[in-house]
Design a protein around this motif. Structure first.
Motif, mmCIF file in Angstrom:
data_model
loop_
_atom_site.group_PDB
_atom_site.id
_atom_site.type_symbol
_atom_site.label_atom_id
_atom_site.label_comp_id
_atom_site.label_asym_id
_atom_site.label_seq_id
_atom_site.Cartn_x
_atom_site.Cartn_y
_atom_site.Cartn_z
ATOM 1 N N PHE A 111 0.832 -1.203 0.000
ATOM 2 C CA PHE A 111 0.000 0.000 0.000
ATOM 3 C C PHE A 111 0.873 1.262 0.000
ATOM 4 N N TYR A 115 0.323 4.057 -3.085
ATOM 5 C CA TYR A 115 -0.525 5.176 -2.677
ATOM 6 C C TYR A 115 0.276 6.483 -2.787
ATOM 7 N N TRP A 119 -2.962 3.897 -6.746
ATOM 8 C CA TRP A 119 -3.881 3.189 -5.836
ATOM 9 C C TRP A 119 -5.064 2.594 -6.586
ATOM 10 N N TYR A 120 -5.663 3.283 -7.471
ATOM 11 C CA TYR A 120 -6.826 2.785 -8.191
ATOM 12 C C TYR A 120 -6.458 1.631 -9.125
ATOM 13 N N SER A 123 -5.291 -1.474 -6.303
ATOM 14 C CA SER A 123 -6.002 -1.570 -5.016
ATOM 15 C C SER A 123 -6.638 -2.937 -4.797
ATOM 16 N N SER A 124 -7.148 -3.527 -5.879
ATOM 17 C CA SER A 124 -7.805 -4.843 -5.717
ATOM 18 C C SER A 124 -6.815 -5.896 -5.224
ATOM 19 N N VAL A 127 -5.937 -5.117 -1.464
ATOM 20 C CA VAL A 127 -7.063 -5.439 -0.567
ATOM 21 C C VAL A 127 -7.284 -6.946 -0.476
#
Length: 300
Positions: A111, A115, A119-120, A123-124, A127
């Protein structure tokens, strides 16, 4: 060796909230991880609150939020991992919890790399890895907590059952009457009142004896004793009983006694013997005369 300082405090906390100390390494490692995770969560909250006061025009605001999210994401699984290590569970559960924490830390580090620019895009992935590690950590912590509570409930139930059985035994013991020596002695005396004591294995008889004191009655088996009588003696003194026992032992001089009734019996027996002898002689003479008469009749 008695512990002092932080070590004694940690052991005291462990005994108070968990139970008896089985391994000091679990105590130190578990509390270390727990307090480290709690510290990271506190720092995360504090930094995030600080970031809300910073102007969004610069990049410093995003740096603070990145640090707050990373600290919080790492602190929560570490707290749960510390709880799992503190509780008395198997090493396999500790190892599984450790793997889950590692997955969470990898996601937190990733992260910080993406970031806020990428991030977009990634991100999957971040997470997903973090969610997998969090599920493992939560599952192991829940297993440790449930096992711990089941064990405590079992121990408590066994203690209650053992206490109830012990109290029942004590109540039963209290209900039993106490037997004294006086009662035992009285019971023995009551039991011995109806017992017959013997001398040297000779059982007690009815106290009736028949004694023949004349030597002329040696052939008494050849005549009838229908007219004979016996002298019965009852209720003698202790000295008479002792004298009777001594006479049974033998080796004592026999004292001949005289009684008028016995003398008459002796005379009658002698008279019977004389009459029997006369009859035998008469029968012999008759046989002889019969033989001579037959001889005369042959030669006449």
């Amino acid at each position: 060796m008695e512990r002092t300082g932080p070590g004694a405090l940690l052991h005291s906390l462990y005994r108070r909230y968990v139970g008896p100390v089985r391994d000091s390494r679990d105590v130190y490692a578990g509390f270390g991880l727990f307090f480290t995770g709690v510290g990271l969560v506190v720092v995360s909250i504090a930094v995030f609150l600080w970031s809300t006061t910073v102007s969004p025009s610069g990049t410093f605001k995003f740096v603070l939020r990145e640090f707050a999210v990373t600290a919080g994401a790492a602190g929560l699984p570490v707290v749960l991992f510390g709880v799992t290590v503190l509780l008395p569970v198997s090493r396999r559960i500790d190892a599984a919890a450790g793997l889950g924490v590692v997955a969470c830390l990898i996601a937190a580090v990733r992260f910080t790399q993406i970031y806020p620019q990428a991030w977009y895009t990634y991100s999957s992935t971040v997470v997903g890895i973090y969610a997998l590690g969090a599920v493992v950590v939560v599952a192991t912590a829940g297993t440790a907590l449930s096992g711990y509570h089941v064990e405590r409930a079992t121990v408590r139930t066994e203690a209650e059952l053992s206490g109830a059985s012990t109290s029942g035994e004590s109540d039963a013991t209290d209900d039993e009457p106490e037997v004294t020596d006086e009662q035992v002695r009285r019971d023995i005396e009551d039991a011995m009142e109806g017992a017959e004591i013997n001398w040297g294995g000779v059982e007690r008889d009815s106290g009736r004896t028949l004694t023949l004191t004349d030597s002329s009655l040696d052939d008494a088996d050849s005549v009838g004793l229908g007219n004979a009588s016996a002298k019965e003696s009852r209720g003698g003194s202790v000295d008479d009983a002792v004298a009777g026992l001594q006479s049974l032992r033998g080796g004592q001089k026999k004292t001949a006694t005289s009684d008028s009734g016995t003398s008459d019996q002796v005379n009658a027996l002698a008279e019977l013997r004389a009459q029997q002898r006369e009859r035998e002689e008469a029968a012999a003479d008759d046989d002889a005369e019969g033989v001579f008469d037959r001889l005369r009749s042959l030669f006449s």
